[in-house]
Design an enzyme around this catalytic site. Sequence first.
Site, PDB file in Angstrom:
ATOM      1  N   ARG A 105       0.854  -1.197   0.000  1.00 40.47           N
ATOM      2  CA  ARG A 105       0.000   0.000   0.000  1.00 40.47           C
ATOM      3  C   ARG A 105       0.886   1.241   0.000  1.00 40.47           C
ATOM      4  O   ARG A 105       0.560   2.263  -0.575  1.00 40.47           O
ATOM      5  CB  ARG A 105      -0.969  -0.019   1.192  1.00 40.47           C
ATOM      6  N   TYR A 157     -16.272  17.291 -15.413  1.00 41.87           N
ATOM      7  CA  TYR A 157     -16.734  15.907 -15.333  1.00 41.87           C
ATOM      8  C   TYR A 157     -17.741  15.751 -14.194  1.00 41.87           C
ATOM      9  O   TYR A 157     -17.479  16.181 -13.064  1.00 41.87           O
ATOM     10  CB  TYR A 157     -15.507  15.018 -15.111  1.00 41.87           C
ATOM     11  N   ASP A 164      -7.732  19.028 -14.831  1.00 39.17           N
ATOM     12  CA  ASP A 164      -8.039  17.648 -15.221  1.00 39.17           C
ATOM     13  C   ASP A 164      -7.677  17.544 -16.698  1.00 39.17           C
ATOM     14  O   ASP A 164      -8.376  18.073 -17.560  1.00 39.17           O
ATOM     15  CB  ASP A 164      -9.523  17.367 -14.973  1.00 39.17           C
ATOM     16  N   LYS A 202      -8.587   6.475 -19.472  1.00 39.13           N
ATOM     17  CA  LYS A 202      -8.963   6.985 -20.787  1.00 39.13           C
ATOM     18  C   LYS A 202      -7.759   6.920 -21.751  1.00 39.13           C
ATOM     19  O   LYS A 202      -7.333   5.845 -22.076  1.00 39.13           O
ATOM     20  CB  LYS A 202      -9.537   8.394 -20.643  1.00 39.13           C
TER      21      LYS A 202
END
Length: 388
Positions: free
Chosen positions: A50, A103, A175, A200
């Site tokens: 982690r 978004y 973004d 994406k």
Amino acid sequence: MSDHAFATRAIHAGQAADPTTGAIIPPIYQSSTHVQDGIGGFREGYEYNRAGNPTRSSLETQLAALEGGVSALSFASGLAAEDALLRGILKPGDHVLLGNDVYGGTYRLLTRVLAPWGVETTTVELSDVDLLRAAIRPETKIVWLETPSNPLLKIVDIAVITELAHAAGAIVVVDNTFASPALQQPLALGADLVVHSTTKYLGGHSDVLGGAVVFGDDRYVEQVKFQQFAVGAVSAPMDAWLTTRGIKTLALRMRQHSENAQAIAEWAAAKPEFSQVYFPGLASHPGHEIAAAQMSGFGGMLSLGLAAGVDAARAFAESTSVFQLAESLGGVESLIGYPSDMTHASVRGTELAVPENVVRLSVGIEDLGDLIADLDEALARVRRVREQ
Ligand SMILES: *Cc1c(COP(=O)(O)O)cnc(C)c1O
């Protein structure tokens, strides 16, 4: 790698061959923990995954190199990246100013997850500097923008907004999912941080979810890294590796996405069936000049308004075959979507709602002739249905 050009960095940054075997592709470290040489004797700093994993590190080095950042962090999704950034930087009482067509998931995260914890969010039309100036408050910590925006491909001037935000004591997050760093470099234009849904264009093959935060300087690295470690929305080794593999062809893919989308936008602009063509590569687009100055290509996303309205838009979205009806974008395969019921269903009835006659195309890198033939046939089908 910083003295090399983009396409070279995309292929080589963080990708040194395996020193023990010479394997040209660094191994996928599919491991949850690392053996210690005595208590606290970490090899290369790795302990529990982690906190850090070598495959993730290799992707993070590559991501920082793509955006010209000092470092990057990789997450399980774009929204996980945004969440870690926001919680790492904000405290109760802080205000976030969002572009009014960001978004939908970003809006939802801020207004429904973070608002109950005391973070206030308002939206503003960022292309109007007077409105922006009026909307910034003393508590505004972050100005968050997306250009080109989703799904209406609005363009805003990153350098101008950054100057205004900085003067008011706020930082700027871009973004950069739609443009990708192959076409737009927000940190070089003054932005403080970049976020991505690597799901994406960076991943590029519709086979992995992921997100990233890229830092222009060291100010916020430790806070966000702490969120990544303490909350744990990290990218898994296989996901990190798939993303790394996708990134190596990013420069090439973005060129073809842009070329195909430009041709389709020009095709659509000549069709009376479309009342609007939202694509920054058209000279008629209100953001064309800014896009031409701050981007090195116009990208593969475009939206179309159907002149005949809602029913025609829905029918068109259901009538293509090479363009497949699905959420998401940025893969090699072309997709079509109906934003108001799909990607943007969460913002229906809000100030971010998308016009109901709009379909969105994520133009892939298939043969252009096949793509246009598919859209032509879909138009013919919509016409036949309407005439019945
Ligand atoms: C998809 C997307 C996100 C969210 O990313 P996920 O990987 O789906 O969590 C954020 N911003 C933009 C512009 C997106 O398209």
